[in-house]
Design a protein around this motif. Structure first.
Motif, mmCIF file in Angstrom:
data_model
loop_
_atom_site.group_PDB
_atom_site.id
_atom_site.type_symbol
_atom_site.label_atom_id
_atom_site.label_comp_id
_atom_site.label_asym_id
_atom_site.label_seq_id
_atom_site.Cartn_x
_atom_site.Cartn_y
_atom_site.Cartn_z
ATOM 1 N N PRO A 350 0.991 -1.466 0.120
ATOM 2 C CA PRO A 350 -0.056 0.152 0.262
ATOM 3 C C PRO A 350 0.838 1.148 -0.144
ATOM 4 O O PRO A 350 2.272 1.305 0.617
ATOM 5 C CB PRO A 350 -1.445 -0.089 1.677
ATOM 6 C CG PRO A 350 -0.698 -1.404 1.794
ATOM 7 C CD PRO A 350 0.497 -2.016 1.183
ATOM 8 N N ARG A 371 -1.913 10.450 -7.779
ATOM 9 C CA ARG A 371 -2.709 10.497 -6.114
ATOM 10 C C ARG A 371 -4.069 9.607 -7.771
ATOM 11 O O ARG A 371 -3.987 8.127 -7.641
ATOM 12 C CB ARG A 371 -3.285 11.059 -5.270
ATOM 13 C CG ARG A 371 -4.486 10.120 -4.527
ATOM 14 C CD ARG A 371 -5.961 10.249 -4.507
ATOM 15 N NE ARG A 371 -7.261 9.786 -4.632
ATOM 16 C CZ ARG A 371 -8.394 10.317 -4.290
ATOM 17 N NH1 ARG A 371 -8.400 11.207 -4.730
ATOM 18 N NH2 ARG A 371 -8.906 9.598 -3.240
ATOM 19 N N TYR A 374 -1.807 6.670 -9.668
ATOM 20 C CA TYR A 374 -1.908 5.404 -8.798
ATOM 21 C C TYR A 374 -2.447 4.846 -8.816
ATOM 22 O O TYR A 374 -3.201 3.941 -9.076
ATOM 23 C CB TYR A 374 -1.396 5.693 -7.483
ATOM 24 C CG TYR A 374 0.340 5.491 -7.095
ATOM 25 C CD1 TYR A 374 0.834 6.613 -7.770
ATOM 26 C CD2 TYR A 374 1.326 4.833 -6.975
ATOM 27 C CE1 TYR A 374 2.456 6.535 -8.537
ATOM 28 C CE2 TYR A 374 2.304 5.044 -7.002
ATOM 29 C CZ TYR A 374 3.156 5.992 -7.437
ATOM 30 O OH TYR A 374 4.343 5.754 -6.794
ATOM 31 N N CYS A 375 -4.227 5.395 -8.608
ATOM 32 C CA CYS A 375 -5.482 4.963 -8.141
ATOM 33 C C CYS A 375 -6.066 3.842 -9.812
ATOM 34 O O CYS A 375 -6.407 3.316 -9.451
ATOM 35 C CB CYS A 375 -6.420 6.022 -7.955
ATOM 36 S SG CYS A 375 -6.462 6.278 -6.179
ATOM 37 N N ARG A 380 -2.961 0.028 -3.983
ATOM 38 C CA ARG A 380 -3.673 0.720 -2.748
ATOM 39 C C ARG A 380 -3.300 1.745 -2.542
ATOM 40 O O ARG A 380 -2.166 1.815 -1.749
ATOM 41 C CB ARG A 380 -4.278 -0.497 -1.628
ATOM 42 C CG ARG A 380 -4.490 -0.470 -1.069
ATOM 43 C CD ARG A 380 -4.837 -1.944 -0.151
ATOM 44 N NE ARG A 380 -5.396 -2.843 -0.683
ATOM 45 C CZ ARG A 380 -6.665 -2.556 -0.160
ATOM 46 N NH1 ARG A 380 -7.301 -1.810 0.528
ATOM 47 N NH2 ARG A 380 -7.400 -3.638 -0.568
ATOM 48 N N THR A 381 -4.010 2.762 -2.502
ATOM 49 C CA THR A 381 -3.786 4.235 -2.069
ATOM 50 C C THR A 381 -4.409 4.829 -0.885
ATOM 51 O O THR A 381 -5.657 4.615 -1.720
ATOM 52 C CB THR A 381 -3.873 5.080 -3.303
ATOM 53 O OG1 THR A 381 -3.079 4.071 -4.375
ATOM 54 C CG2 THR A 381 -2.799 6.554 -3.348
ATOM 55 N N GLY A 382 -3.754 5.446 -0.189
ATOM 56 C CA GLY A 382 -4.737 6.185 0.977
ATOM 57 C C GLY A 382 -3.930 7.815 0.341
ATOM 58 O O GLY A 382 -2.862 7.770 -0.520
ATOM 59 N N SER A 413 -4.740 -4.347 7.314
ATOM 60 C CA SER A 413 -4.596 -4.471 5.729
ATOM 61 C C SER A 413 -5.474 -2.907 5.756
ATOM 62 O O SER A 413 -6.016 -2.262 6.418
ATOM 63 C CB SER A 413 -7.034 -4.601 5.938
ATOM 64 O OG SER A 413 -7.340 -4.243 4.008
ATOM 65 N N GLN A 415 -6.481 0.801 4.532
ATOM 66 C CA GLN A 415 -7.409 1.340 3.360
ATOM 67 C C GLN A 415 -7.817 2.184 1.655
ATOM 68 O O GLN A 415 -6.208 2.647 2.113
ATOM 69 C CB GLN A 415 -8.166 2.618 3.804
ATOM 70 C CG GLN A 415 -9.678 3.096 3.945
ATOM 71 C CD GLN A 415 -10.145 4.258 4.566
ATOM 72 O OE1 GLN A 415 -9.481 4.745 5.839
ATOM 73 N NE2 GLN A 415 -11.236 4.762 4.002
ATOM 74 N N ASN A 416 -8.315 1.890 1.457
ATOM 75 C CA ASN A 416 -7.832 2.403 -0.266
ATOM 76 C C ASN A 416 -9.077 3.338 -0.112
ATOM 77 O O ASN A 416 -10.350 3.457 -0.676
ATOM 78 C CB ASN A 416 -8.450 1.666 -0.892
ATOM 79 C CG ASN A 416 -8.503 2.032 -2.786
ATOM 80 O OD1 ASN A 416 -8.095 2.738 -2.766
ATOM 81 N ND2 ASN A 416 -7.597 0.815 -4.057
ATOM 82 N N THR A 417 -8.303 4.898 -0.478
ATOM 83 C CA THR A 417 -9.220 5.597 -0.669
ATOM 84 C C THR A 417 -9.459 5.848 -2.105
ATOM 85 O O THR A 417 -9.908 7.217 -2.488
ATOM 86 C CB THR A 417 -9.169 6.596 -0.228
ATOM 87 O OG1 THR A 417 -7.738 7.035 -0.543
ATOM 88 C CG2 THR A 417 -8.823 6.764 1.655
ATOM 89 N N CYS A 418 -8.946 4.731 -3.324
ATOM 90 C CA CYS A 418 -9.446 6.314 -4.707
ATOM 91 C C CYS A 418 -10.630 5.327 -4.547
ATOM 92 O O CYS A 418 -11.657 6.539 -5.879
ATOM 93 C CB CYS A 418 -8.701 4.926 -5.454
ATOM 94 S SG CYS A 418 -6.925 4.688 -5.494
#
Length: 418
Positions: A350, A371, A374-375, A380-382, A413, A415-418
């Motif tokens: 991540p 950002r 990457y998304c 997996r991008t916060g 795990s 968090q993925n904020t995409c």
């Protein structure tokens, strides 16, 4: 929060003016039998550099006087081997710090490979010299302290080019990414560190360091597959150097643009620079190479690239200037762009990205674009935006970043904020 008087000075100045793959095995042994090198020897370029990245070439026990909080630790200045953008071995300096308190978490004590933000090109500006010296030009000692309090070892690279007679390759992506990964490789080889080669590794950087840590993330699988990298945190990211340059040129922070021109040319010496400069430009380069962050900003504020070139070049005209190998400035700068061709990189861990809502140094559009890239690539991008400006956000994010890295070390795990 430990803040430099630089923050106030820069704010006032801004108001007045506006009103940075070779696959190798991990080193199996250190070239340093004991950490007894003289301080000067740490910064002396060796006659030859081993081809194995992460080899410890020299080390010295030190006290990190600029890390706040009276944290019990062992610390060393180190000189270690890395690789430049042409695949050639180079020596780099840095710092390793290990808390004295026993590690009580699962597995081996984790290591955070840390790249500082912009410090300046002067040899005295190296992060290892600032942490162990009498001054600190910005307050990233707080970042180091937070990591040590959490029980993590910190391997902080100076970045390439802080050895005697060299020039820091400021914002050169491959060079800085390699240097960050290689100090994580070197850390277990420092005599007395007690660190394991199987330790989980986190990457972290802000501003210049944010670009460096993202480059390290992109290069980790191909360049350093021996490292167990579990996450990267990158903030204030200058993802597109052309877009950043457009915002810096003639601004309160145009000194960073001068640093970038000098640093990129140091990393890619076939590019023309001296031949393009007038007397004012040559003096600006001399200044940039001799001062640290505050001096860079105050001495070169409000200057434009056209002020420094014999032909009064605009940025677009500079980008067309061709080096002896046929590549132009524009092509080399495009090669530093983050989030491009991500399909060629295997980022299996991540990534956390963040910026300030009021960033006045790095255009928020390029930070947001990294950002988004990457998304789109499925990484997996916060993502988090803080209320501060560029300088404040570095400090505002410390607690969140250390907590986020802790979750990665614990195997939780992300968090993925995409």
């Amino acid at each position: 929060m430990k803040r430099s008087a630089l923050v106030t000075a820069l704010a006032a100045l801004a108001a007045a003016l506006l009103g940075g793959g070779l696959v190798s095995e991990a080193p199996q042994a250190s070239a340093a039998a004991a950490c007894t090198a003289a301080d000067a020897d740490v910064y002396a370029p060796p006659a030859t550099v081993p081809a194995t990245p992460g080899t410890v070439l020299a080390c010295r026990s030190v006290t990190l006087s600029q890390v706040p909080g009276s944290i019990a630790m062992s610390a060393w200045k180190v000189r270690y081997s890395s690789t430049d953008n042409q695949g050639r071995p180079v020596a780099v300096s840095g710092t390793l710090a290990v808390p004295a308190a026993p590690w009580t978490g699962t597995g081996a004590r984790p290591v955070v490979a840390f790249h500082p933000g912009t410090l300046g090109l002067g040899p005295q500006c190296a992060f290892s010299k600032q942490l162990a010296g009498a001054f600190q030009d910005e307050y990233e000692g707080d970042n180091i302290a937070a990591l040590l309090r959490a029980g993590y070892a910190v391997a902080a690279t100076d970045g390439p080019g802080y050895l005697d007679g060299q020039t820091h390759t400021y914002v050169a992506g491959t060079d800085s990414g390699h240097a960050l990964l290689d100090i994580a490789r070197a850390a277990p080889a420092v005599p007395g560190s007690g660190l394991s080669r199987q330790a989980r590794v986190g990457l972290w950087g802000y501003s210049e360091g944010g670009a460096a840590s993202l480059w390290a993330a992109q290069l980790a699988a191909s360049y350093a597959p021996d490292l167990n990298v579990v996450g990267d945190a990158s903030g204030g990211i200058p993802g597109d150097l052309k877009q950043v340059a457009a915002g810096l040129d003639g601004s309160a922070f145009s000194g960073f643009l001068a640093d970038a021109a000098v640093g990129i040319q140091a990393a890619y010496p076939t590019l023309p620079l001296d031949s393009l400069l007038n007397d004012q430009g040559k003096e600006a380069v001399k200044t940039a190479k001799s001062v640290c962050l505050a001096g860079t900003v105050t001495a070169l504020a409000g200057k434009s690239i056209k002020d420094f070139t014999t032909a009064g070049l605009s940025l677009d005209q500079l980008y067309q200037q061709r080096g002896s190998d046929g590549r132009t400035w524009g092509q080399v700068l495009d090669a530093q762009k983050l989030g491009v061709n991500l399909g060629a990189y295997k980022i299996a861990f991540p990534v956390l990205q963040y910026r300030g809502a009021l960033d006045e140094v790095i255009p928020t559009a390029t930070e947001d674009a990294v950002r988004s890239a990457y998304c789109a690539a499925g990484v997996r991008t916060g993502w988090k935006i803080y209320a501060g400006d560029h300088l404040l956000t570095d400090n505002q994010a410390v607690g969140d970043v250390v907590s986020w890295l802790g979750d990665r070390f614990a195997g939780r795990s992300a968090q993925n904020t995409c």
